[in-house]
Design an enzyme around this catalytic site. Structure first.
Site, PDB file in Angstrom:
ATOM      1  N   GLU A  49     -58.607  -8.536  68.517  1.00  0.00           N
ATOM      2  CA  GLU A  49     -58.038  -7.109  68.892  1.00  0.00           C
ATOM      3  C   GLU A  49     -59.161  -6.971  70.101  1.00  0.00           C
ATOM      4  OE1 GLU A  49     -58.666  -4.449  65.422  1.00  0.00           O
ATOM      5  OE2 GLU A  49     -56.931  -5.713  64.223  1.00  0.00           O
ATOM      6  N   ASP A  60     -63.958   5.771  66.134  1.00  0.00           N
ATOM      7  CA  ASP A  60     -65.128   4.752  66.242  1.00  0.00           C
ATOM      8  C   ASP A  60     -66.178   5.208  65.944  1.00  0.00           C
ATOM      9  OD1 ASP A  60     -62.959   3.181  67.585  1.00  0.00           O
ATOM     10  OD2 ASP A  60     -63.500   3.847  69.407  1.00  0.00           O
TER      11      ASP A  60
END
Length: 258
Positions: A49, A60
């Site tokens: 990824e 995040d």
């Protein structure tokens, strides 16, 4: 069968959990990023990824966010990622997935993005801020180019919602271990086995577990019935590389325990 599903099922047939490293584009530096990706590929990654940097990465944790901010300061763009990927198309064994927020894809133009991503060898996309109810157009465009829109499910995703995703999804289902941001955690939340079990019940796709994986030993706490088909690790990998260690040595920690 989609190629990403094939990658994970091949690992299952070999009696192991598929390995899915995540690395932010441009990390640890633009001139070392593709070397990092190639080393991950050569060290046993089944799927890789690649994170598309964004200025407001709401899902995040601090490690990935810092990498994204630095990448933007270094001039990393979606256009540049796709351009570079085209140079490596066909050179990697791992399936390639782009993970990013919807705005950069939308600004690029959904059809333009899907066409160029397919040309660059991208096989999947993960978009954390694109809910099921708003994803139909993008999913359709991606599918026309052989790219899977990977669903994200978590502890708060009920069975009815999972079934909606299951009816339209390809590749694999990404189980988020916690409701929060990415980042290393010393132990998996107690809800993880239940979420994996429900995902297996509602999806025919392989199950990948991410958000919080730090060491392979964490998966040993799960029973064979609730162990995922694939493990996704990002923050722990980025921290490992930032400390001066190699992607290969990180992958060895997982392959030796797998």
């Amino acid at each position: 069968m989609h190629i990403l599903e094939e990658k994970i099922l091949t690992a299952r047939k070999e009696g192991r959990i598929a390995l899915i490293p995540f690395v932010t584009a441009g990390f640890p530096a633009p001139d070392r990023f593709w070397e990092t990706v190639m080393e991950l590929d050569q060290s046993g990654a089944d799927i890789i990824e690649i994170g598309v940097p964004f200025s407001d990465p709401v899902a995040d944790g601090p490690v990935v966010e810092a990498a994204s901010v630095q990448a933007l300061q270094d001039g990393v763009t979606l256009r540049g990622i796709l351009s570079d990927l085209k140079k490596y198309a066909g050179a990697m064994q791992a399936g390639l997935v782009l993970m990013g927020y919807f705005n950069p894809f939308l600004r690029y133009g959904l059809e333009n993005f899907a066409s160029e991503a397919a040309e660059a060898g991208v096989k999947g996309c993960i978009v954390p801020d694109l809910p099921y109810d708003e994803a139909a157009e993008f999913r359709t465009i991606l599918k026309q180019h052989g790219i899977a829109l990977i669903p994200l499910v978590g502890p708060n995703t009920d069975d009815a919602r999972m079934k909606l995703y299951a009816d339209v999804s390809e590749g694999y289902v990404y189980v988020v271990s916690v409701m929060g941001t990415t980042g290393e955690r010393d132990a998996l939340p107690r809800e993880v086995p239940e979420v994996i079990s429900r995902s297996r019940k509602n999806f025919s796709l392989p199950v990948a577990l991410g958000f919080g994986l730090k060491t392979p030993e964490q998966l040993n706490a799960l029973s064979s019935e609730t162990r995922p088909d694939a493990a996704v690790f990002g923050s722990s990998l980025l921290t490992h590389i930032a400390s001066g260690k190699t992607p290969k040595s990180f992958m060895q920690l997982w392959t030796q325990q797998n």
